[in-house]
Scaffold this active site. Sequence first.
Site, short mmCIF file in Angstrom:
data_model
loop_
_atom_site.label_atom_id
_atom_site.label_comp_id
_atom_site.label_asym_id
_atom_site.label_seq_id
_atom_site.Cartn_x
_atom_site.Cartn_y
_atom_site.Cartn_z
N GLU A 1 -6.16 -10.00 7.76
CA GLU A 1 -5.53 -10.96 8.64
C GLU A 1 -6.62 -11.84 9.24
O GLU A 1 -7.73 -11.39 9.49
CB GLU A 1 -4.74 -10.23 9.73
CG GLU A 1 -3.49 -9.58 9.14
CD GLU A 1 -2.71 -8.77 10.14
OE1 GLU A 1 -2.80 -9.04 11.36
OE2 GLU A 1 -2.02 -7.84 9.71
N CYS B 1 -2.69 -1.75 9.17
CA CYS B 1 -3.17 -1.15 7.92
C CYS B 1 -4.02 0.09 8.11
O CYS B 1 -3.60 1.20 7.80
CB CYS B 1 -3.95 -2.18 7.11
SG CYS B 1 -2.90 -3.50 6.50
N LEU C 1 -6.21 -8.41 1.36
CA LEU C 1 -6.45 -9.50 2.31
C LEU C 1 -6.55 -9.01 3.75
O LEU C 1 -5.91 -8.05 4.15
CB LEU C 1 -5.40 -10.60 2.18
CG LEU C 1 -3.95 -10.40 2.61
CD1 LEU C 1 -3.79 -10.49 4.12
CD2 LEU C 1 -3.10 -11.46 1.96
N THR D 1 0.86 -1.19 0.00
CA THR D 1 0.00 0.00 0.00
C THR D 1 0.90 1.23 0.00
O THR D 1 1.68 1.43 0.94
CB THR D 1 -0.89 -0.02 1.24
OG1 THR D 1 -1.61 -1.25 1.25
CG2 THR D 1 -1.89 1.14 1.24
C1 UDX Z 1 -7.79 -4.31 6.62
C2 UDX Z 1 -8.70 -4.37 5.38
O1 UDX Z 1 -9.95 -4.97 5.72
C3 UDX Z 1 -8.03 -5.18 4.30
O2 UDX Z 1 -8.84 -5.18 3.13
C4 UDX Z 1 -6.69 -4.56 4.00
O3 UDX Z 1 -6.01 -5.31 3.03
C5 UDX Z 1 -5.84 -4.44 5.25
O4 UDX Z 1 -6.55 -3.75 6.26
P1 UDX Z 1 -7.18 -6.00 8.62
O5 UDX Z 1 -6.29 -4.92 9.13
O6 UDX Z 1 -6.66 -7.39 8.57
O7 UDX Z 1 -7.63 -5.64 7.12
O8 UDX Z 1 -8.47 -6.01 9.53
P2 UDX Z 1 -10.03 -5.71 9.40
O9 UDX Z 1 -10.78 -6.98 9.49
O10 UDX Z 1 -10.33 -4.82 8.27
O11 UDX Z 1 -10.28 -4.93 10.78
C6 UDX Z 1 -9.60 -3.72 11.05
C7 UDX Z 1 -9.93 -3.22 12.43
O12 UDX Z 1 -11.25 -2.71 12.47
C8 UDX Z 1 -9.83 -4.24 13.54
O13 UDX Z 1 -9.16 -3.64 14.64
C9 UDX Z 1 -11.27 -4.56 13.89
O14 UDX Z 1 -11.42 -4.94 15.22
C10 UDX Z 1 -11.95 -3.23 13.60
N1 UDX Z 1 -13.37 -3.33 13.26
C11 UDX Z 1 -13.77 -4.00 12.12
C12 UDX Z 1 -14.33 -2.72 14.06
O15 UDX Z 1 -13.98 -2.09 15.07
N2 UDX Z 1 -15.65 -2.79 13.71
C13 UDX Z 1 -16.06 -3.44 12.60
O16 UDX Z 1 -17.28 -3.46 12.36
C14 UDX Z 1 -15.10 -4.08 11.79
#
Ligand code: UDX
Length: 436
Positions: free
Chosen positions: A154, A262, A152, A120
């Site tokens: 995690e 991210c 993707l 990114t």
């Molecule tokens: C994210 C993007 O989803 C992904 O597409 C990108 O490639 C990398 O960044 P990731 O960091 O693995 O992925 O986690 P994600 O599932 O998106 O959750 C991010 C954060 O948001 C987490 O801390 C999660 O707890 C929080 N979250 C998610 C919330 O607080 N509420 C929600 O409804 C969803």
Amino acid sequence: MTVIGTGYLGATHAICMAALGYEVMGVDTDSDKIVKLAGGEVPFFEPGLPELLAKALDSGRLRFSTSFEEAAAFGDVHFVCVGTPQLEGSHAADMQYVDAAFEELALHIDRRALLVGKSTVPVGTASRLAGRVRSIAPAGPLAEVAWCPEFLREGFAVEDTMRPERLVFGVESAWAEDMLRRSFDPVITPDMPVVVTDMATAELVKVAANSFLATKISYINAMAQVCEAAGADVQDLATAVGLDSRIGKRFLRPGLGFGGGCLPKDIRAFTHRAEELGVGHAVAFLREVDAINMSLRHRTVDLVQEIAGGSVAGLKIAALGIAFKPDSDDIRDAPALEVIDQLRQLGADVRVYDPVAMDNARAVRPELTYCDSALGAARDADVVILLTEWAAFREIEPAMMGRVVRQRRIIDGRHALDSARWRAADWRYKALGRPA
Ligand code: UDX
């Protein structure tokens, strides 16, 4: 193909591509990581990946190296998957690893090859690197650059790599598009869209998508604070709002907010880049999205103080979860760690437990009291606080935990527990934006 950088993204990509039938070389400057991967050990927690690594190694299609020279000789398509962390003392992305990976590789490219960025990056990076690669590669203009952002998550990395919702190819030639199509052939199904565009758009798609997701989360958390003040219920609100198909229910779960490697740094780097381009005003709202998100950590500490009757000094607090999200051992910008730090600063005796993130946490917070189970952490606790919504925590039997704590008081920092079950077992249950 080669995959340069074997972190969460690169290791997953390399392993999945080999599993799909490609000849793959994974490359990293960190020889420890390479030794582990070559020996069949995934250096981080990701469900399903260790099994797939074993299969890929058995197939003979996956090998690892620390040499860019070997990589250049081996690959026709090179995927660069190194990190772009937040630059120290700035909101900008630290580009040193991406720049170094492209440079080191380009110096050895002596035949037609495609160098594909997956990291990114700030918009404009791909075009800058394309010029640099052409000028330093022995193959000159036969060394082409393309950008293929990675989405993707995690915890779902294998699934997202094998069955992505879409692929985005940022290319400068029909040859580059063809090479990318061939590189993802087993992944591209008739109903899986491939968006082919220019490189700048491809770079922007990633940050625009992550900004949107971050905005959705901060939006519902802003509503949680309004609900809290109005005596309304943010969970019912999120359900009702999310039933509008134009809005959708995903990423509307309120709680401690987003963390990880991210979302937080991506929205900051995007704002920084937009300011450089003279359009900072267009994304100024992302600063508010970030501020709302960061404020939730403090607000969650307030809730603990409130349920404890004002002060947490001298109280025993059980903190369930450290990872920034479940099914991950990633503690980068983990909201849980900040809540734990703040509670300790207020004089609380915090006992922590996480199913997989404790080793990573020990490396940065050796001073914390780590327990070997949720019940162990909860023993004699005055308040229990849920910080990461691991499935195992959702399944805790409230009555059983009730027998080991000193006071049945729980703060659900992730809106993950069934409040009725906990209340039925005589717990005081509280989550931000839900009636007490
Ligand atoms: C994210 C993007 O989803 C992904 O597409 C990108 O490639 C990398 O960044 P990731 O960091 O693995 O992925 O986690 P994600 O599932 O998106 O959750 C991010 C954060 O948001 C987490 O801390 C999660 O707890 C929080 N979250 C998610 C919330 O607080 N509420 C929600 O409804 C969803």
